[in-house]
Enzyme design. Structure first.
Site, PDB file in Angstrom:
ATOM      1  CD  GLN A   1      24.483  -2.858 -23.313  1.00  0.00           C
ATOM      2  OE1 GLN A   1      24.635  -2.301 -22.246  1.00  0.00           O
ATOM      3  NE2 GLN A   1      24.710  -2.257 -24.466  1.00  0.00           N
TER       4      GLN A   1
ATOM      5  CG  HIS B   1      20.706  -0.267 -24.085  1.00  0.00           C
ATOM      6  ND1 HIS B   1      21.581  -0.507 -23.045  1.00  0.00           N
ATOM      7  CD2 HIS B   1      21.056   0.924 -24.616  1.00  0.00           C
ATOM      8  CE1 HIS B   1      22.433   0.520 -22.950  1.00  0.00           C
ATOM      9  NE2 HIS B   1      22.136   1.406 -23.887  1.00  0.00           N
TER      10      HIS B   1
ATOM     11  CG  ASP C   1      26.301   2.006 -27.098  1.00  0.00           C
ATOM     12  OD1 ASP C   1      25.441   2.486 -26.356  1.00  0.00           O
ATOM     13  OD2 ASP C   1      26.710   0.839 -27.025  1.00  0.00           O
TER      14      ASP C   1
END
Lengths: 436, 436
Positions: free
Chosen positions: A259, A328, A361
């Site tokens: 991230q 997430h 993703d």
């Protein structure tokens, strides 16, 4: 170094609240500029779009070259290496299969009064998908936005993607092709949003606009909301990992960095019941940061917004996570399913050590367009529902109207809406139903 | 006199397009004022709310009297006549039954790769419902907003309703009680929206705000969107009736007037295959306007925005209706179900002569909060979905990760997101899967 918080320490609540309220994004006030750009495109259409593209993207277009031609697309996608094409095809197939299950059912029933009630779902007529140019021009985002629209049955699907200096990512075009996009326009920014919402000589307006973008794109979407539907206004990405110390600290470190590497404003948080494990993850992050290509971005995100929070048990971890409402959420614990039951707010949950967020993703199947900035408290990730709308149905028989019409008349009168009441009364009179 | 259009006449397309594009609402630019009000409530909390209520609603409150007390509510609802209470209870019961059917299912499955996928729905934590004061303070709107929230399982539900000079509609309080609202605050305007979104000393912030309001309320909702969820920004009401000339012109006239009486900006359109029937409806409207209590409002709406459109057949009627995408659509034809199949965009469809739109406003069961201003092209009426959000789930087994992980790694590398790829690679290495 990220922040280190301990649930047992004095002042934890204040520090956690501060973490929650942290402003991670400068929102430049581009609203006035965006208003002008939209007005310009509404007034001058293609001419404005072409001028603005020359100015912002250093690219000279004509009405005839606003869209990629089929030949240009074929030539570009032919350059995509076979392994990348195969990976993109697998992703498309899995995303399609997941989203196909989201299609809601129509319903119709008759109730005790004899009234027939129900609803029907229909796709929006046309959707426009915004794809950023440059660094953040991700083919996976094209799939994640376009496939739900196609699954929903949207008839016309177009992409707007700026191509600064003419540069385009062939994988983006391949993703658009795989997803069944009809047309790709090489325009971007607020001008692209304006063109999609209001139309120009060349671009037919759409009904719904989705997709991420910079501050100009976000402001433009906010402005055209109402004229067309929009998806959420996305903020910088976030991950929260809950770990009980059973996993490999390096795996968690990589998940946090995946991230952090998106954006200096991204946020990665670890909540763990095991303080030593938390320290081991911090160490692993430091080691990884030494070699990561995007170490400057990931390092800044980790330093400024990263946090490691030590808690006494997983109940505390779940409670804190629910206050964050992360985009997430990874549950790297021995029994992730039990822990997941305690989660009320999260965009997506990744269960167990073998489900790194990066799977979601690309190839997991669920959408990667997810609510950021704590908006998982009230909103969901992108889905087929964003490209469908419900029409409710009601059909009264004379008997049903006799049964429930008088109550409608009473309420209409109480709200001083006489014609409402009379519209029911006229029918009741024909059915010989006396006044209540 | 409303406009009279004939599909066969020259220039029809231009006139119809003009009708579609008609601006019915002045949108005063209150944005700067609203921004100030929101900032004031954020900074000064209760004190600002109390001052602004004194200023705009001529009502002196304290923190202790911001909310109605249980005793005040009991005293007010005791005044409601029995027939009105019974009608409201019937409405509440029917709305509850309809919306209960909307609750979506959770899902979880294992796919061919061995991956477990799915999603879960959870309610938003707290919702705030805005109820206008004065003329448009409708108890039916309280039910239509509050009941879907309760059905969805929202734990805390509050109402904000201005009470100018202290005046309140007891039916609004009864509707709130029947719907299970926890607290009713006597505040309104942009200051109420700010308090619901950001909280004050007395008002705990909510996660979602719904409900209609004036230009200040609408601008405030648009501004707090993102901080909290909001429903649509509602415009003036609309009805479109398709009639084949089999019905009673007076019934249709009343149905048209039941929209027109809401607001001078409301719009009522009749599309008919029978020109003589169209004229008969116009005559019936004129007759009704002579005696209607709200004849000034209804007459202005009909004169300025009303239209009668004559078409050759019902296919043409459906095609034109789809271009309008009306909020309310009545199908007053011999076979409404067949015609309904041709409708792609409408907020709600009312089938057959015994289903006046007013039934849907009160007791039909479906929601009366519906998309206006052609937004039925891309959005739906209020439902339980507005008070739920979806969390997606993904759980990889080692086998599933072996099967799909390499594709994720390939795509991550192609997008230059190294840590994404490494987070997958670290697991694949542990599983002895070689590089692709």
């Amino acid at each position: 170094m990220p922040q280190f918080l301990d649930r047992r320490e004095d002042g934890f609540e204040a520090r956690f609240t501060e973490l929650l309220g942290m402003k991670r994004e400068d929102s430049p006030d581009v609203d006035a500029v965006v208003a002008e750009i939209i007005a310009d495109v509404r007034t001058r259409g293609d001419a404005a779009l072409i001028e603005l593209t020359a100015k912002f993207d250093r690219l000279e277009l004509t009405s005839a070259t606003l869209a990629f031609s089929p030949e240009e697309i074929e030539a570009a996608v032919a350059k995509v290496p076979e392994d990348e094409r195969a990976a993109l095809e697998l992703a498309a197939e899995r995303i399609r299969a997941y989203h196909a299950r989201q299609m809601p059912e129509d319903a119709r029933w008759r109730d005790a009064s004899g009234a027939e009630l129900g609803w029907r779902w229909r796709p929006v007529g046309a959707a426009g998908l915004y794809v950023p140019g440059g660094l953040a021009s991700y083919p996976s985002s094209v799939l994640m936005n376009a496939i739900p629209a196609k699954v929903a049955g949207v008839e016309r699907l177009v992409v707007a993607c700026p191509t600064p200096g003419g540069a385009v990512n062939p994988l983006v075009l391949l993703a658009a092709q795989l997803a069944g996009v009809d047309t790709v326009y090489r325009v971007g920014g607020a001008q692209a949003i304006a063109a999609l919402a209001y139309g120009t000589e060349t671009i037919t307006p759409v009904d719904k606009i989705t997709g991420p973008g910079n501050a100009f794109v976000a402001a433009a979407k906010r402005r055209v909301f109402g004229r067309v539907g929009i998806d959420m206004i996305a903020g910088p990405s976030e991950i929260l990992v809950i770990a009980d110390g059973t996993g490999d600290p390096d795996w968690i470190a990589l998940d946090l960095m995946s991230q952090a590497e998106h954006d200096e404003s991204a946020q990665a948080i670890l909540i763990t019941t095991d303080a030593a494990f938390g320290q081991a993850v911090v160490k692993a992050v430091e080691a990884r940061l030494e070699t990561l290509e995007r170490h400057a971005i990931a390092g800044a995100s980790w330093r400024d917004f990263g946090a490691v929070i030590v808690v006494r048990d997983l109940d505390e971890a779940a409670a804190l996570s629910n206050r964050v409402a992360p985009e997430h959420l990874e549950l790297c614990v021995a029994d992730p399913d039990t822990l997941a039951e305690k989660i009320t707010h999260a965009g997506a949950i990744f269960l167990g050590a073998y489900t790194p967020e990066a799977i979601g993703d690309y190839v997991g199947g669920p959408n990667h367009v997810l609510p950021t900035a704590r908006s998982a408290r009230f909103s969901s990730g992108l889905s087929v529902m964003d490209f469908l709308k419900r029409t409710t149905l009601a059909k009264m028989t004379p008997e049903a109207l006799k049964a429930i019409g008088p109550a409608a008349e009473t309420l209409a009168i109480s709200e001083s809406l006489e014609a409402h009441g009379l519209s029911v009364r006229a029918r009741l009179d024909a059915l010989n139903v006396g006044e209540g």
